[in-house]
Design a protein around this motif. Structure first.
Motif, short mmCIF file in Angstrom:
data_model
loop_
_atom_site.label_atom_id
_atom_site.label_comp_id
_atom_site.label_asym_id
_atom_site.label_seq_id
_atom_site.Cartn_x
_atom_site.Cartn_y
_atom_site.Cartn_z
N PRO A 24 0.84 -1.21 -0.04
CA PRO A 24 -0.06 0.12 0.02
C PRO A 24 0.84 1.29 -0.08
O PRO A 24 2.18 1.13 0.45
CB PRO A 24 -0.78 -0.43 1.27
N SER A 25 0.33 2.48 -0.34
CA SER A 25 1.04 3.56 -0.48
C SER A 25 0.30 4.52 0.24
O SER A 25 -0.92 4.55 0.83
CB SER A 25 0.92 4.21 -1.87
N PHE A 26 0.93 5.56 0.93
CA PHE A 26 0.48 6.48 1.93
C PHE A 26 1.23 7.81 1.75
O PHE A 26 2.22 7.95 1.43
CB PHE A 26 1.03 6.15 3.41
N GLU A 27 0.61 9.03 1.95
CA GLU A 27 0.97 10.14 1.79
C GLU A 27 1.09 11.21 3.23
O GLU A 27 0.01 10.92 3.71
CB GLU A 27 0.58 11.01 0.36
N ILE A 28 1.61 12.33 3.03
CA ILE A 28 1.63 13.24 4.30
C ILE A 28 1.27 14.64 3.51
O ILE A 28 2.14 14.98 2.80
CB ILE A 28 2.83 13.26 4.93
N ASP A 29 0.09 15.29 3.89
CA ASP A 29 -0.05 16.47 3.55
C ASP A 29 -0.10 17.71 4.51
O ASP A 29 -0.33 17.19 5.71
CB ASP A 29 -1.45 16.55 2.82
N GLU A 35 -0.58 34.06 2.47
CA GLU A 35 -1.25 35.22 2.89
C GLU A 35 -2.19 35.65 1.73
O GLU A 35 -1.61 35.70 0.42
CB GLU A 35 -0.25 36.28 3.21
N GLY A 36 -3.37 36.03 1.94
CA GLY A 36 -4.22 36.49 0.66
C GLY A 36 -4.73 35.28 -0.21
O GLY A 36 -5.54 35.86 -1.18
N LYS A 37 -4.54 34.15 -0.04
CA LYS A 37 -4.98 33.07 -1.03
C LYS A 37 -5.70 32.04 0.03
O LYS A 37 -5.76 32.19 1.27
CB LYS A 37 -3.70 32.21 -1.62
N LYS A 38 -6.69 31.25 -0.64
CA LYS A 38 -7.39 30.37 -0.29
C LYS A 38 -6.49 29.14 0.30
O LYS A 38 -5.45 28.90 -0.40
CB LYS A 38 -8.20 29.77 -1.20
N SER A 39 -6.87 28.60 1.48
CA SER A 39 -5.90 27.62 2.00
C SER A 39 -6.12 26.14 1.17
O SER A 39 -7.14 26.05 0.69
CB SER A 39 -6.38 26.89 3.48
N LYS A 40 -5.12 25.38 0.97
CA LYS A 40 -5.24 23.95 0.20
C LYS A 40 -4.15 23.24 0.77
O LYS A 40 -3.21 23.34 1.51
CB LYS A 40 -4.81 24.68 -1.17
N TRP A 41 -4.54 21.68 0.63
CA TRP A 41 -3.62 20.72 1.02
C TRP A 41 -2.42 20.38 0.22
O TRP A 41 -2.95 20.45 -1.19
CB TRP A 41 -4.28 19.46 1.43
N ILE A 42 -1.27 20.43 0.32
CA ILE A 42 -0.24 20.16 -0.45
C ILE A 42 0.58 19.16 0.04
O ILE A 42 0.69 18.88 1.26
CB ILE A 42 0.71 21.42 -0.65
N GLU A 43 0.80 18.14 -0.76
CA GLU A 43 1.67 16.75 -0.48
C GLU A 43 3.16 17.11 -0.37
O GLU A 43 3.65 17.86 -1.02
CB GLU A 43 1.38 15.57 -1.62
N ILE A 44 3.56 16.67 0.78
CA ILE A 44 5.42 16.90 1.25
C ILE A 44 5.89 15.54 1.26
O ILE A 44 7.01 15.79 1.17
CB ILE A 44 5.27 17.83 2.47
N ALA A 45 5.25 14.55 1.40
CA ALA A 45 5.84 13.33 1.52
C ALA A 45 5.06 12.13 1.01
O ALA A 45 3.80 12.19 1.20
CB ALA A 45 6.32 12.99 2.87
N GLY A 46 5.62 11.02 0.59
CA GLY A 46 4.79 9.85 0.23
C GLY A 46 5.88 8.49 0.48
O GLY A 46 7.12 8.63 0.82
#
Length: 108
Positions: A24-29, A35-46
């Motif tokens: 199986p695979s797994f990731e960390i976001d 500042e001034g932008k909508k928050s979003k999830w971003i992948e930093i590790a897998g």
């Protein structure tokens, strides 16, 4: 550890994912709050367990069974260090990190 790096509270999400050579695979976001932008999830590790078919292909390429999935297993992990640096210091272009311009790098 991420909160120490960013020197602030960071929301972290652990979730199942897909990577071609692990199962199986797994990731960390992390939740990116610019500042001034909508928050979003971003992948930093897998990460994930190496698929046995990868070891079978290695055996075929080597013409032996040294890496037979019956004998070995593996765990793969990747971390986007450049991505973390870009987030922390507001770097807009990843190429700036690899061009070796001492004027740019001297800021850090």
């Amino acid at each position: 550890m991420i909160e120490i790096f960013f020197e602030r509270k960071v929301e972290i999400l652990f979730r199942p994912s897909f990577f071609p050579f692990t199962e199986p695979s797994f990731e960390i976001d992390i939740l990116l709050e610019a500042e001034g932008k909508k928050s979003k999830w971003i992948e930093i590790a897998g990460c994930g367990m190496v698929d046995p078919d990868v070891f079978n292909e290695i055996c075929k390429a080597r013409n032996d069974d040294s890496y037979s999935p019956e004998k070995v297993s593996g765990f793969a992990f990747g971390l986007g260090l450049e991505r973390l640096a870009m987030i922390k210091w507001g770097i807009s272009d990843i190429r700036l990190l690899i061009e070796n311009d001492l004027r740019f790098l001297g800021q850090f």
